[in-house]
Design a protein around this motif. Structure first.
Motif, short mmCIF file in Angstrom:
data_model
loop_
_atom_site.label_atom_id
_atom_site.label_comp_id
_atom_site.label_asym_id
_atom_site.label_seq_id
_atom_site.Cartn_x
_atom_site.Cartn_y
_atom_site.Cartn_z
N GLN A 84 22.01 -54.19 24.45
CA GLN A 84 21.63 -53.45 25.04
C GLN A 84 22.47 -53.06 25.72
OE1 GLN A 84 18.45 -54.95 26.79
NE2 GLN A 84 17.33 -55.57 25.57
N GLN A 85 23.55 -53.48 25.95
CA GLN A 85 24.58 -53.10 27.35
C GLN A 85 26.06 -51.47 25.37
OE1 GLN A 85 26.88 -55.88 29.06
NE2 GLN A 85 28.60 -54.82 28.69
N TRP A 86 26.23 -52.65 24.28
CA TRP A 86 26.60 -51.67 24.00
C TRP A 86 26.38 -50.94 23.10
CZ3 TRP A 86 25.09 -50.35 18.47
CH2 TRP A 86 25.58 -49.76 18.03
N ARG A 87 24.69 -51.34 22.80
CA ARG A 87 23.96 -49.12 22.78
C ARG A 87 24.13 -48.06 23.56
NH1 ARG A 87 17.45 -48.63 20.08
NH2 ARG A 87 17.79 -46.69 20.36
N ALA A 88 23.62 -48.81 24.85
CA ALA A 88 23.82 -48.55 26.18
C ALA A 88 25.79 -47.02 26.46
CB ALA A 88 24.04 -49.14 27.52
N GLN A 89 26.85 -48.32 25.68
CA GLN A 89 27.91 -47.23 26.21
C GLN A 89 28.23 -46.21 24.83
OE1 GLN A 89 30.85 -50.04 25.46
NE2 GLN A 89 30.61 -50.96 27.55
N THR A 90 27.05 -46.31 24.01
CA THR A 90 26.98 -45.03 22.67
C THR A 90 26.46 -43.92 23.29
OG1 THR A 90 24.81 -45.78 21.43
CG2 THR A 90 26.79 -46.66 21.04
N ARG A 91 26.97 -42.67 21.94
CA ARG A 91 26.35 -41.13 23.03
C ARG A 91 26.67 -40.56 21.81
NH1 ARG A 91 30.08 -37.41 23.75
NH2 ARG A 91 32.44 -38.08 23.92
N ILE A 92 25.30 -39.24 22.08
CA ILE A 92 25.15 -37.96 20.83
C ILE A 92 26.54 -37.82 21.02
CG2 ILE A 92 24.09 -36.61 19.39
CD1 ILE A 92 22.33 -39.34 19.35
N GLN A 93 27.14 -37.65 19.87
CA GLN A 93 28.13 -36.54 19.80
C GLN A 93 28.29 -35.03 18.66
OE1 GLN A 93 32.30 -38.75 20.49
NE2 GLN A 93 30.68 -40.76 20.17
N ARG A 94 27.53 -35.64 17.60
CA ARG A 94 27.49 -34.23 16.63
C ARG A 94 26.33 -34.51 16.03
NH1 ARG A 94 31.54 -36.03 12.15
NH2 ARG A 94 30.68 -38.48 11.62
N GLU A 95 25.31 -33.56 15.62
CA GLU A 95 23.70 -33.80 15.37
C GLU A 95 23.44 -33.55 14.02
OE1 GLU A 95 21.25 -31.01 17.44
OE2 GLU A 95 22.60 -30.41 19.10
N TYR A 96 23.04 -34.16 13.15
CA TYR A 96 22.18 -34.70 12.30
C TYR A 96 21.56 -33.51 11.71
CZ TYR A 96 19.49 -37.09 8.30
OH TYR A 96 19.05 -37.27 7.04
N GLN A 97 20.98 -33.64 12.36
CA GLN A 97 19.47 -32.04 12.28
C GLN A 97 20.57 -30.77 12.06
OE1 GLN A 97 16.91 -32.05 10.95
NE2 GLN A 97 15.75 -34.49 11.50
N VAL A 98 21.41 -30.55 13.01
CA VAL A 98 22.87 -29.69 12.11
C VAL A 98 23.43 -29.57 11.80
CG1 VAL A 98 24.43 -28.06 13.88
CG2 VAL A 98 21.61 -29.13 15.17
N GLU A 99 24.49 -30.01 11.08
CA GLU A 99 25.44 -30.47 10.29
C GLU A 99 24.88 -30.89 8.57
OE1 GLU A 99 29.07 -32.26 12.24
OE2 GLU A 99 28.37 -31.76 13.81
N VAL A 100 23.61 -32.01 8.63
CA VAL A 100 23.77 -32.16 7.85
C VAL A 100 22.08 -31.96 6.93
CG1 VAL A 100 23.96 -34.78 6.18
CG2 VAL A 100 25.55 -34.24 8.53
N VAL A 101 21.68 -32.89 7.92
CA VAL A 101 20.25 -31.66 7.08
C VAL A 101 20.05 -29.76 6.29
CG1 VAL A 101 17.79 -31.04 8.15
CG2 VAL A 101 18.71 -33.47 8.09
N PRO A 102 20.66 -28.86 6.99
CA PRO A 102 20.70 -28.02 6.41
C PRO A 102 21.32 -28.23 4.93
CG PRO A 102 20.68 -27.84 8.86
CD PRO A 102 21.42 -29.42 8.56
N LYS A 103 22.32 -28.43 4.97
CA LYS A 103 23.12 -28.71 3.88
C LYS A 103 22.61 -29.42 2.65
CE LYS A 103 27.48 -28.20 5.72
NZ LYS A 103 29.40 -29.34 5.46
N ILE A 104 21.73 -30.82 2.99
CA ILE A 104 20.68 -30.62 2.43
C ILE A 104 19.38 -30.41 1.44
CG2 ILE A 104 19.20 -32.83 1.44
CD1 ILE A 104 20.70 -34.46 3.57
N GLN A 105 18.76 -29.39 3.13
CA GLN A 105 18.33 -28.99 1.86
C GLN A 105 18.63 -27.64 1.26
OE1 GLN A 105 16.50 -27.77 5.78
NE2 GLN A 105 14.52 -29.34 6.53
N ALA A 106 19.58 -27.16 1.79
CA ALA A 106 20.01 -25.83 1.02
C ALA A 106 19.87 -26.37 -1.09
CB ALA A 106 21.77 -25.51 1.15
N LEU A 107 20.46 -27.71 -0.72
CA LEU A 107 20.50 -28.29 -2.10
C LEU A 107 19.02 -28.48 -3.02
CD1 LEU A 107 23.34 -30.77 -1.44
CD2 LEU A 107 23.51 -28.76 -2.99
#
Length: 306
Positions: free
Chosen positions: A22-45
């Motif tokens: 839990q301590q390790w996970r608390a140190q993580t943070r969102i740095q980029r967005e899957y729904q913005v960078e990846v999902v639209p490219k998948i949907q376009a295909l």
């Protein structure tokens, strides 16, 4: 050369428990967005491929749906190719290289192959730029029966339901400097063992299966990628990341024994690619291009064997 070799979580020599995870996970943070960078490219295909959702991660099912793309006109008389990317979400070109291949090159191979791709197996890892999932599990060591890693279990279920077994499986990865500065020290701390410093190979290499090496197939991938980026040399021990080099830029792992994604099928032709994105000799686009070249080299070789 990476020099950092310390993880501050836990006590030396003591494996992590729930509190440390839990301590390790608390140190993580969102740095980029899957729904913005990846999902639209998948949907376009979806204009060309059959798009389906094969699962969702329980950490946030709405944020992390899992998608695959398949040949629309599936033909049981053709061999099947499986392409996986983003098993380690932080390995960016694995995701975007898979998407680029589907968008630009797949059409040239559909006359001969059915193609199925899971471009981003670990979207939480993609967003947090992480090797592990939120439970401090490495998906690429958890392709095993009754897997505790959701990402691995979902992909195995998808593969089990394919209309026919895969003849070819290409799993797209990177080896980054942070493997040595961050992830391997964390792995040692998590498991309560001493950290043994290593080196990061400068260049592209492939990992074949010890149980089915297909060396000529691996060589064909290397020669295709060589046109795009440099190939990792062997070290002074004729090794790459501690494994003997069996051909230029080629090492072998026991895929199934180690619970690797490369072992999820019984394919005849399988390879795990390893791009080196931290070199000052390459750009992000060239890393994506190298992944595309790897898939092309693999399929062009298999075509000569059919």
């Amino acid at each position: 050369m990476p020099t950092q070799s310390h993880c501050s979580i836990g006590q030396p020599g003591v494996p992590w428990g729930d509190n440390e995870r839990q301590q390790w996970r608390a140190q993580t943070r969102i740095q980029r967005e899957y729904q913005v960078e990846v999902v639209p490219k998948i949907q376009a295909l979806a204009e060309h491929f059959e798009l389906s959702q094969y699962g969702a991660l329980s950490y946030d099912a709405n944020r992390y749906p899992l998608f695959c793309l398949k040949t629309r006109l599936w033909d049981a008389s053709k061999p099947t190719v499986l392409i996986t990317g983003g098993v380690h979400g932080y390995e960016t070109s694995g995701v975007h290289g898979a998407l680029q291949f589907l968008a630009t090159e797949a059409k040239h191979y559909e006359a001969n192959f059915n193609i199925v791709a899971a471009p981003c197996v670990s979207p939480w890892g993609y967003e947090t730029i992480n090797r592990w999932n939120p439970n401090a599990l490495d998906p690429n060591r958890n392709f095993v029966a009754n897997s505790k890693a959701e990402e691995s279990a979902a992909l195995m279920n998808l593969v089990a339901q394919l209309p026919q077994p895969a003849l070819v499986h290409i799993d797209l990865h990177e080896t980054t400097d942070t493997d040595e500065t961050e992830f391997r020290p964390a792995l040692a701390a998590r498991d309560g063992i001493d950290y043994a410093p290593g080196t990061i190979p400068d260049g592209f290499y492939t990992v074949g299966d010890e149980q089915n090496p297909q060396i000529e197939f691996q060589k064909a991938i290397i020669e295709s990628v060589r046109k795009v980026t440099h190939i990792a040399p062997a070290d002074e021990n004729n090794q790459i990341i501690g494994s003997p080099v069996v051909a230029d830029g080629v090492i072998l792992y026991d895929m199934k024994k180690l619970g690797l994604c490369g072992g999820i099928t019984s394919c005849q032709y399988g390879s795990t690619t390893e791009v080196y994105p931290d070199s000052d000799k390459v750009t992000d686009q060239e890393c994506n291009d190298a992944q595309v070249a790897a898939v092309k080299g693999a399929l062009d070789y298999v075509l000569t064997q059919l």
